[in-house]
Design a protein around this motif. Structure first.
Motif, PDB file in Angstrom:
ATOM      1  N   MET A  36       2.744  -8.139   7.426  1.00 15.79           N
ATOM      2  CA  MET A  36       2.212  -6.780   7.490  1.00 15.79           C
ATOM      3  C   MET A  36       3.103  -5.808   6.711  1.00 15.79           C
ATOM      4  O   MET A  36       2.596  -4.892   6.058  1.00 15.79           O
ATOM      5  N   ALA A  37       4.411  -6.004   6.750  1.00 15.05           N
ATOM      6  CA  ALA A  37       5.322  -5.135   5.992  1.00 15.05           C
ATOM      7  C   ALA A  37       5.119  -5.317   4.487  1.00 15.05           C
ATOM      8  O   ALA A  37       5.179  -4.342   3.724  1.00 15.05           O
ATOM      9  N   ILE A  38       4.874  -6.538   4.063  1.00 17.76           N
ATOM     10  CA  ILE A  38       4.598  -6.782   2.646  1.00 17.76           C
ATOM     11  C   ILE A  38       3.303  -6.069   2.245  1.00 17.76           C
ATOM     12  O   ILE A  38       3.232  -5.430   1.186  1.00 17.76           O
ATOM     13  N   GLY A  39       2.288  -6.160   3.088  1.00 17.98           N
ATOM     14  CA  GLY A  39       1.032  -5.444   2.812  1.00 17.98           C
ATOM     15  C   GLY A  39       1.245  -3.946   2.727  1.00 17.98           C
ATOM     16  O   GLY A  39       0.697  -3.273   1.840  1.00 17.98           O
ATOM     17  N   LEU A  40       2.051  -3.387   3.620  1.00 19.36           N
ATOM     18  CA  LEU A  40       2.373  -1.969   3.600  1.00 19.36           C
ATOM     19  C   LEU A  40       3.090  -1.601   2.302  1.00 19.36           C
ATOM     20  O   LEU A  40       2.765  -0.595   1.659  1.00 19.36           O
ATOM     21  N   ILE A  51       2.001   4.793  -5.502  1.00 17.17           N
ATOM     22  CA  ILE A  51       2.995   5.447  -6.348  1.00 17.17           C
ATOM     23  C   ILE A  51       2.697   5.236  -7.830  1.00 17.17           C
ATOM     24  O   ILE A  51       2.758   6.174  -8.617  1.00 17.17           O
ATOM     25  N   ILE A  52       2.357   4.000  -8.212  1.00 16.51           N
ATOM     26  CA  ILE A  52       2.150   3.753  -9.641  1.00 16.51           C
ATOM     27  C   ILE A  52       0.853   4.363 -10.157  1.00 16.51           C
ATOM     28  O   ILE A  52       0.686   4.521 -11.361  1.00 16.51           O
ATOM     29  N   THR A  53      -0.059   4.726  -9.262  1.00 13.03           N
ATOM     30  CA  THR A  53      -1.285   5.407  -9.688  1.00 13.03           C
ATOM     31  C   THR A  53      -1.169   6.915  -9.496  1.00 13.03           C
ATOM     32  O   THR A  53      -2.183   7.626  -9.538  1.00 13.03           O
ATOM     33  N   PHE A  54       0.045   7.406  -9.310  1.00 12.94           N
ATOM     34  CA  PHE A  54       0.329   8.834  -9.148  1.00 12.94           C
ATOM     35  C   PHE A  54      -0.501   9.465  -8.028  1.00 12.94           C
ATOM     36  O   PHE A  54      -1.034  10.561  -8.166  1.00 12.94           O
ATOM     37  N   GLY A  55      -0.635   8.741  -6.935  1.00 10.38           N
ATOM     38  CA  GLY A  55      -1.300   9.261  -5.750  1.00 10.38           C
ATOM     39  C   GLY A  55      -2.770   8.929  -5.629  1.00 10.38           C
ATOM     40  O   GLY A  55      -3.349   9.075  -4.556  1.00 10.38           O
ATOM     41  N   ILE A  56      -3.396   8.493  -6.716  1.00  8.79           N
ATOM     42  CA  ILE A  56      -4.817   8.158  -6.646  1.00  8.79           C
ATOM     43  C   ILE A  56      -5.031   6.951  -5.730  1.00  8.79           C
ATOM     44  O   ILE A  56      -6.048   6.847  -5.049  1.00  8.79           O
ATOM     45  N   GLY A  57      -4.062   6.067  -5.698  1.00  8.76           N
ATOM     46  CA  GLY A  57      -4.158   4.892  -4.844  1.00  8.76           C
ATOM     47  C   GLY A  57      -4.210   5.224  -3.361  1.00  8.76           C
ATOM     48  O   GLY A  57      -4.614   4.391  -2.555  1.00  8.76           O
ATOM     49  N   PHE A  58      -3.803   6.444  -2.989  1.00  5.00           N
ATOM     50  CA  PHE A  58      -3.873   6.846  -1.584  1.00  5.00           C
ATOM     51  C   PHE A  58      -5.312   6.869  -1.087  1.00  5.00           C
ATOM     52  O   PHE A  58      -5.569   6.711   0.102  1.00  5.00           O
ATOM     53  N   ILE A  59      -6.271   7.054  -1.999  1.00  9.73           N
ATOM     54  CA  ILE A  59      -7.682   7.045  -1.602  1.00  9.73           C
ATOM     55  C   ILE A  59      -8.041   5.680  -1.004  1.00  9.73           C
ATOM     56  O   ILE A  59      -8.825   5.586  -0.065  1.00  9.73           O
ATOM     57  N   ILE A  60      -7.444   4.634  -1.544  1.00 10.65           N
ATOM     58  CA  ILE A  60      -7.659   3.280  -1.028  1.00 10.65           C
ATOM     59  C   ILE A  60      -6.654   2.959   0.075  1.00 10.65           C
ATOM     60  O   ILE A  60      -6.993   2.340   1.079  1.00 10.65           O
ATOM     61  N   ALA A  61      -5.417   3.404  -0.119  1.00  7.63           N
ATOM     62  CA  ALA A  61      -4.331   3.011   0.783  1.00  7.63           C
ATOM     63  C   ALA A  61      -4.489   3.576   2.190  1.00  7.63           C
ATOM     64  O   ALA A  61      -4.242   2.873   3.164  1.00  7.63           O
ATOM     65  N   ILE A  62      -4.902   4.815   2.320  1.00  8.12           N
ATOM     66  CA  ILE A  62      -4.951   5.430   3.651  1.00  8.12           C
ATOM     67  C   ILE A  62      -5.966   4.732   4.564  1.00  8.12           C
ATOM     68  O   ILE A  62      -5.616   4.377   5.697  1.00  8.12           O
ATOM     69  N   LEU A 105      -7.031   1.649   4.272  1.00 15.13           N
ATOM     70  CA  LEU A 105      -6.503   0.301   4.492  1.00 15.13           C
ATOM     71  C   LEU A 105      -5.322   0.300   5.450  1.00 15.13           C
ATOM     72  O   LEU A 105      -5.169  -0.631   6.247  1.00 15.13           O
ATOM     73  N   LEU A 106      -4.491   1.334   5.388  1.00 13.43           N
ATOM     74  CA  LEU A 106      -3.386   1.442   6.343  1.00 13.43           C
ATOM     75  C   LEU A 106      -3.913   1.556   7.770  1.00 13.43           C
ATOM     76  O   LEU A 106      -3.362   0.963   8.698  1.00 13.43           O
ATOM     77  N   GLY A 107      -4.968   2.333   7.955  1.00 21.16           N
ATOM     78  CA  GLY A 107      -5.568   2.461   9.288  1.00 21.16           C
ATOM     79  C   GLY A 107      -6.121   1.134   9.783  1.00 21.16           C
ATOM     80  O   GLY A 107      -5.919   0.762  10.941  1.00 21.16           O
ATOM     81  N   ILE A 108      -6.784   0.413   8.907  1.00 23.64           N
ATOM     82  CA  ILE A 108      -7.332  -0.897   9.281  1.00 23.64           C
ATOM     83  C   ILE A 108      -6.203  -1.875   9.592  1.00 23.64           C
ATOM     84  O   ILE A 108      -6.267  -2.619  10.575  1.00 23.64           O
ATOM     85  N   MET A 109      -5.164  -1.870   8.751  1.00 20.82           N
ATOM     86  CA  MET A 109      -4.020  -2.770   8.982  1.00 20.82           C
ATOM     87  C   MET A 109      -3.343  -2.448  10.305  1.00 20.82           C
ATOM     88  O   MET A 109      -2.976  -3.350  11.059  1.00 20.82           O
ATOM     89  N   TRP A 110      -3.158  -1.155  10.597  1.00 19.26           N
ATOM     90  CA  TRP A 110      -2.487  -0.770  11.840  1.00 19.26           C
ATOM     91  C   TRP A 110      -3.303  -1.218  13.054  1.00 19.26           C
ATOM     92  O   TRP A 110      -2.746  -1.767  14.005  1.00 19.26           O
TER      93      TRP A 110
END
Length: 143
Positions: free
Chosen positions: A83-87, A95-106, A108-113
């Motif tokens: 789970m830490a690797i996924g996080l 970070i590498i998408t300059f924040g655009i990846g947060f649209i996907i990450a947030i 997914l973080l909720g689902i992972m949690w």
């Protein structure tokens, strides 16, 4: 037509919960899983990164004397590392998408949690019953 009593096979004796695993060992197995919850709650401001400490400590303490507890502690440790690797992957993506990846990450973080919470509780309950629980998706890094 009746069946003579000699031909009736009695049902097999029911196996006690936990089989031949002692209650103390089942309890330590349960603690191995649930200690990840405690570690995450205590370090919630640091994204719960202490979820490794409990399973690692139990594995190191019980690996020689309690095989079931050791197995469950390794399983909990492997799952929390996965789970830490996924996080970390989601953070790097963001970070590498300059924040655009947060649209996907947030989301997914909720689902992972949620998956982490539910699977950890299920694992703790199964370990307390004496069942060797295996998380559905976990890298087996510690053998």
């Amino acid at each position: 037509m009746s069946v003579p009593p000699e031909s009736v096979v009695p049902p097999p004796p029911s196996e006690p919960i936990g089989g031949d695993i002692p209650a103390e060992e089942r309890t330590w197995g349960m603690f191995a899983h649930l200690s990840a919850l405690l570690g995450a709650l205590l370090t919630a401001s640091f994204w719960g990164l202490a979820c490794f400490i409990g399973p690692l400590a139990i594995w190191l303490m019980k690996k020689e004397s309690m095989p079931f507890a050791s197995d469950q502690a390794k399983e909990a440790l492997n799952f929390n590392i996965t789970m830490a690797i996924g996080l970390a992957v989601l953070w790097v993506l963001s970070i590498i998408t300059f924040g655009i990846g947060f649209i996907i990450a947030i989301p997914l973080l909720g689902i992972m949690w949620l998956a982490w919470l539910v699977l950890t509780i299920i694992a703790g309950m199964k370990a307390n019953e004496g069942v060797r629980y295996r998380y559905p998706f976990a890298l087996r890094l510690i053998k």
